[in-house]
Design a protein around this motif. Structure first.
Motif, PDB file in Angstrom:
ATOM      1  N   LYS A  23       0.821  -1.212   0.000  1.00  0.00           N
ATOM      2  CA  LYS A  23       0.000   0.000   0.000  1.00  0.00           C
ATOM      3  C   LYS A  23       0.859   1.268   0.000  1.00  0.00           C
ATOM      4  O   LYS A  23       0.400   2.347  -0.359  1.00  0.00           O
ATOM      5  N   ASP A  96       2.048  11.972  -0.458  1.00  0.00           N
ATOM      6  CA  ASP A  96       1.360  10.769  -0.943  1.00  0.00           C
ATOM      7  C   ASP A  96       0.804   9.949   0.213  1.00  0.00           C
ATOM      8  O   ASP A  96      -0.230   9.293   0.078  1.00  0.00           O
ATOM      9  N   LYS A 125      -2.337  14.336  -0.815  1.00  0.00           N
ATOM     10  CA  LYS A 125      -2.669  14.431  -2.241  1.00  0.00           C
ATOM     11  C   LYS A 125      -3.960  13.682  -2.551  1.00  0.00           C
ATOM     12  O   LYS A 125      -4.280  12.686  -1.896  1.00  0.00           O
ATOM     13  N   PRO A 126      -4.711  14.103  -3.571  1.00  0.00           N
ATOM     14  CA  PRO A 126      -5.799  13.263  -4.066  1.00  0.00           C
ATOM     15  C   PRO A 126      -5.249  11.891  -4.470  1.00  0.00           C
ATOM     16  O   PRO A 126      -4.216  11.800  -5.141  1.00  0.00           O
ATOM     17  N   GLY A 127      -5.909  10.852  -4.024  1.00  0.00           N
ATOM     18  CA  GLY A 127      -5.422   9.502  -4.262  1.00  0.00           C
ATOM     19  C   GLY A 127      -4.449   9.023  -3.208  1.00  0.00           C
ATOM     20  O   GLY A 127      -4.064   7.850  -3.193  1.00  0.00           O
ATOM     21  N   GLN A 200      -8.207   6.381   1.798  1.00  0.00           N
ATOM     22  CA  GLN A 200      -7.673   6.970   0.567  1.00  0.00           C
ATOM     23  C   GLN A 200      -8.474   8.223   0.225  1.00  0.00           C
ATOM     24  O   GLN A 200      -9.706   8.226   0.285  1.00  0.00           O
ATOM     25  N   LYS A 201      -7.743   9.288  -0.122  1.00  0.00           N
ATOM     26  CA  LYS A 201      -8.389  10.547  -0.471  1.00  0.00           C
ATOM     27  C   LYS A 201      -8.935  10.490  -1.886  1.00  0.00           C
ATOM     28  O   LYS A 201      -8.238  10.051  -2.809  1.00  0.00           O
ATOM     29  N   GLY A 202     -10.148  10.935  -2.054  1.00  0.00           N
ATOM     30  CA  GLY A 202     -10.750  10.945  -3.380  1.00  0.00           C
ATOM     31  C   GLY A 202     -10.072  11.944  -4.294  1.00  0.00           C
ATOM     32  O   GLY A 202      -9.470  12.925  -3.853  1.00  0.00           O
ATOM     33  N   GLY A 203     -10.163  11.673  -5.606  1.00  0.00           N
ATOM     34  CA  GLY A 203      -9.510  12.546  -6.590  1.00  0.00           C
ATOM     35  C   GLY A 203     -10.376  13.690  -6.998  1.00  0.00           C
ATOM     36  O   GLY A 203      -9.954  14.568  -7.722  1.00  0.00           O
TER      37      GLY A 203
END
Length: 203
Positions: A23, A96, A125-127, A200-203
């Protein structure tokens, strides 16, 4: 055993699990929000990751800087900063992976908890991946003594801001993230509960 300790240091076992399952990989920028003395940074420093950290304690920051200097001498000392989590100076979408290990449960109340969480989320970051370990009431709900709001007295004698599963699911949704793993909780000898929350952060 000595080789493992040298390579990974006293890393959180659930963070180690994220590494084993791929991951977190090479080339990712790592930010430890509440890095303490750097216990979770040993592997990343050794392997040449782009590592950053913040802590509000000057002694902890100095310890992390010494660790970084010994394992990754080219890493600028300014990558490890003395800052409050809720006021980190890094730009939005900086890292990240953001680590938040045994930090958020020190919040004095809802306002500080949300301020720390939003700041932590902002620099991701996104993602990107938020790896969070924090105290919870999950599995020991009847043994936590409320002392105001979400602050509780634990059987081990400590006072903590405690989350529960419903709150973490709601926060995941409100932040616009998604759970990368099921929410996992370890009950430590009926003294406290530590929960792992990986989002996880959405894009």
């Amino acid at each position: 055993m000595g080789d493992l300790l040298e390579q990974f240091g006293p890393i959180d076992i659930y963070l180690f699990d994220q590494l084993l399952r791929g991951k977190i990989g090479q080339g990712m920028r790592i930010l430890d929000a509440g890095c303490g003395s750097g216990r979770n940074l040993v592997y990343f420093l050794r392997e040449g990751y782009d590592v950053y950290g913040v802590d509000s304690d000057a002694q902890a920051v100095e310890s992390s800087r010494r660790l970084a200097a010994s394992l990754a001498p080219r890493l600028p000392p300014g990558n490890i900063r003395m800052e409050a989590i809720e006021e980190m100076s890094f730009p939005a979408g900086f890292a990240d992976v953001v680590l938040s290990s045994a930090v958020l449960h020190f919040a004095r109340g809802d306002d500080q908890f949300l301020a720390m969480l939003r700041s932590t989320w902002r620099v991701l970051k996104p993602g990107g991946v938020l790896f969070c370990r924090l105290a919870s009431s999950i599995g020991m709900e009847d043994q936590m003594r409320p002392i105001g709001g979400r602050r509780f007295l634990l059987p081990d004698g400590s006072e903590r801001y405690l989350v529960d599963a419903e709150m973490l699911v709601r926060l995941t949704r409100d932040l616009g993230g998604r759970l990368m793993d099921p929410i996992k909780t370890t009950v430590v000898h009926n003294q406290r509960c530590m929960t792992t929350w990986v989002v996880q952060k959405g894009g």
